[in-house]
Design a protein around this motif. Structure first.
Motif, short mmCIF file in Angstrom:
data_model
loop_
_atom_site.label_atom_id
_atom_site.label_comp_id
_atom_site.label_asym_id
_atom_site.label_seq_id
_atom_site.Cartn_x
_atom_site.Cartn_y
_atom_site.Cartn_z
N ARG A 79 8.28 5.04 -1.55
CA ARG A 79 8.91 3.90 -2.24
C ARG A 79 8.38 2.66 -1.56
O ARG A 79 8.54 2.50 -0.35
CB ARG A 79 10.42 3.97 -2.15
CG ARG A 79 11.08 2.83 -2.87
CD ARG A 79 12.59 2.90 -2.73
NE ARG A 79 13.19 1.73 -3.29
CZ ARG A 79 13.76 1.66 -4.48
NH1 ARG A 79 13.82 2.74 -5.22
NH2 ARG A 79 14.27 0.53 -4.92
N ALA A 80 7.74 1.79 -2.33
CA ALA A 80 7.09 0.63 -1.75
C ALA A 80 7.56 -0.65 -2.44
O ALA A 80 6.91 -1.12 -3.39
CB ALA A 80 5.58 0.79 -1.85
N PRO A 81 8.67 -1.22 -1.98
CA PRO A 81 9.08 -2.52 -2.52
C PRO A 81 8.20 -3.63 -1.96
O PRO A 81 7.50 -3.44 -0.97
CB PRO A 81 10.53 -2.66 -2.03
CG PRO A 81 10.59 -1.83 -0.79
CD PRO A 81 9.61 -0.71 -0.99
N GLY A 82 8.22 -4.76 -2.61
CA GLY A 82 7.45 -5.91 -2.12
C GLY A 82 6.00 -5.91 -2.55
O GLY A 82 5.18 -6.62 -1.97
N ALA A 83 5.67 -5.13 -3.58
CA ALA A 83 4.29 -5.09 -4.06
C ALA A 83 3.92 -6.41 -4.74
O ALA A 83 4.76 -7.05 -5.38
CB ALA A 83 4.10 -3.94 -5.04
N LEU A 84 2.68 -6.78 -4.58
CA LEU A 84 2.13 -7.93 -5.30
C LEU A 84 1.61 -7.43 -6.65
O LEU A 84 1.97 -6.34 -7.07
CB LEU A 84 1.04 -8.59 -4.45
CG LEU A 84 1.51 -9.06 -3.07
CD1 LEU A 84 0.33 -9.55 -2.24
CD2 LEU A 84 2.58 -10.12 -3.18
N ARG A 85 0.76 -8.16 -7.32
CA ARG A 85 0.35 -7.78 -8.67
C ARG A 85 -0.42 -6.47 -8.74
O ARG A 85 -0.28 -5.69 -9.68
CB ARG A 85 -0.49 -8.90 -9.28
CG ARG A 85 -0.91 -8.55 -10.69
CD ARG A 85 -1.42 -9.71 -11.45
NE ARG A 85 -1.77 -9.26 -12.79
CZ ARG A 85 -2.19 -10.06 -13.72
NH1 ARG A 85 -2.31 -11.33 -13.48
NH2 ARG A 85 -2.50 -9.59 -14.90
N TYR A 86 -1.28 -6.20 -7.75
CA TYR A 86 -2.11 -4.99 -7.78
C TYR A 86 -1.71 -4.04 -6.66
O TYR A 86 -1.29 -4.48 -5.58
CB TYR A 86 -3.59 -5.35 -7.63
CG TYR A 86 -4.09 -6.25 -8.72
CD1 TYR A 86 -4.52 -5.73 -9.94
CD2 TYR A 86 -4.13 -7.63 -8.53
CE1 TYR A 86 -4.97 -6.57 -10.94
CE2 TYR A 86 -4.58 -8.47 -9.53
CZ TYR A 86 -4.99 -7.94 -10.74
OH TYR A 86 -5.43 -8.78 -11.73
N VAL A 87 -1.90 -2.74 -6.91
CA VAL A 87 -1.63 -1.73 -5.89
C VAL A 87 -2.71 -0.67 -6.00
O VAL A 87 -3.28 -0.44 -7.08
CB VAL A 87 -0.20 -1.15 -6.03
CG1 VAL A 87 -0.05 -0.32 -7.28
CG2 VAL A 87 0.22 -0.38 -4.80
N ARG A 88 -3.02 -0.03 -4.86
CA ARG A 88 -3.99 1.08 -4.86
C ARG A 88 -3.62 2.03 -3.73
O ARG A 88 -2.90 1.67 -2.81
CB ARG A 88 -5.42 0.58 -4.70
CG ARG A 88 -5.73 0.01 -3.33
CD ARG A 88 -7.15 -0.50 -3.26
NE ARG A 88 -7.47 -1.01 -1.92
CZ ARG A 88 -8.61 -1.57 -1.60
NH1 ARG A 88 -9.56 -1.72 -2.51
NH2 ARG A 88 -8.83 -1.99 -0.37
N ALA A 89 -4.14 3.24 -3.83
CA ALA A 89 -3.95 4.24 -2.78
C ALA A 89 -5.23 4.34 -1.96
O ALA A 89 -6.33 4.24 -2.51
CB ALA A 89 -3.62 5.60 -3.39
N VAL A 90 -5.07 4.49 -0.67
CA VAL A 90 -6.19 4.79 0.22
C VAL A 90 -5.81 6.02 1.02
O VAL A 90 -4.64 6.22 1.34
CB VAL A 90 -6.55 3.61 1.16
CG1 VAL A 90 -7.03 2.42 0.35
CG2 VAL A 90 -5.39 3.21 2.02
N TRP A 91 -6.78 6.87 1.33
CA TRP A 91 -6.46 8.09 2.06
C TRP A 91 -7.47 8.31 3.17
O TRP A 91 -8.62 7.93 3.08
CB TRP A 91 -6.37 9.30 1.14
CG TRP A 91 -7.55 9.49 0.25
CD1 TRP A 91 -8.68 10.21 0.54
CD2 TRP A 91 -7.74 8.97 -1.06
NE1 TRP A 91 -9.56 10.16 -0.51
CE2 TRP A 91 -9.01 9.40 -1.51
CE3 TRP A 91 -6.97 8.18 -1.91
CZ2 TRP A 91 -9.50 9.08 -2.76
CZ3 TRP A 91 -7.47 7.85 -3.15
CH2 TRP A 91 -8.71 8.30 -3.56
N THR A 92 -6.96 8.92 4.23
CA THR A 92 -7.79 9.29 5.38
C THR A 92 -7.67 10.78 5.55
O THR A 92 -6.57 11.32 5.69
CB THR A 92 -7.30 8.55 6.65
OG1 THR A 92 -7.30 7.15 6.40
CG2 THR A 92 -8.20 8.87 7.83
N ILE A 93 -8.81 11.46 5.54
CA ILE A 93 -8.87 12.91 5.69
C ILE A 93 -9.56 13.24 7.01
O ILE A 93 -10.61 12.67 7.32
CB ILE A 93 -9.61 13.56 4.50
CG1 ILE A 93 -8.80 13.35 3.22
CG2 ILE A 93 -9.87 15.04 4.75
CD1 ILE A 93 -9.46 13.86 1.97
N GLY A 94 -8.96 14.13 7.78
CA GLY A 94 -9.53 14.52 9.05
C GLY A 94 -9.50 16.03 9.23
O GLY A 94 -8.95 16.76 8.42
N GLY A 95 -10.06 16.50 10.33
CA GLY A 95 -10.12 17.91 10.63
C GLY A 95 -11.55 18.41 10.56
O GLY A 95 -12.50 17.64 10.37
#
Length: 132
Positions: A79-95
């Motif tokens: 749950r991400a309140p306080g979003a501006l006009r645009y949003v995106r997901a970023v992911w970090t994969i390790g191992g």
């Protein structure tokens, strides 16, 4: 009751490297409620962290919310309140030789008042006098 629109920040796919999903225009919404759904995980000590970023112009991005570290299948809600006009997901994969099949999707919400707002501001006496 908030108004909502369905959003997909990352369609379900197998991923082996860190990356960034597509930018989504939230319009007047200010809260993103998304689910990270991991349906497959493999590799030696695989790790996945998904974060949400937000931007007013789609060019300069800032952190909005991050999920916990994931190493297996399952669901995580963000749950991400306080979003501006645009949003995106970023992911970090390790191992070592990691692979995750996951999606990031949910709702963009226009929230008119939160319970904390009502507690802080209090409802008008006339508006609630007939409510028991």
């Amino acid at each position: 009751m908030p108004s909502s629109t369905d959003i997909t920040l990352a369609a379900s796919a197998a991923r082996t490297t860190s990356g960034t999903g597509a930018s989504v225009d939230l319009g007047s919404a200010t809260t993103a409620l998304v689910e990270v759904l991991v349906t497959a995980a493999s590799g030696t000590s695989p790790t996945l962290v998904v974060a949400l970023q937000t931007s007013s112009d789609g060019v300069l991005w800032q952190a909005l919310r991050a999920a916990n570290l994931v190493s297996t299948t399952g669901r995580t809600q963000l749950r991400a309140p306080g979003a501006l006009r645009y949003v995106r997901a970023v992911w970090t994969i390790g191992g070592t030789s990691p692979s995750f099949t996951f999606s990031v999707a949910g709702k963009a919400l226009v929230v008119y008042a939160t319970p904390a707002d009502i507690d802080a501001l209090g409802p008008a006496a006339l508006a609630t006098e007939s409510i028991s």
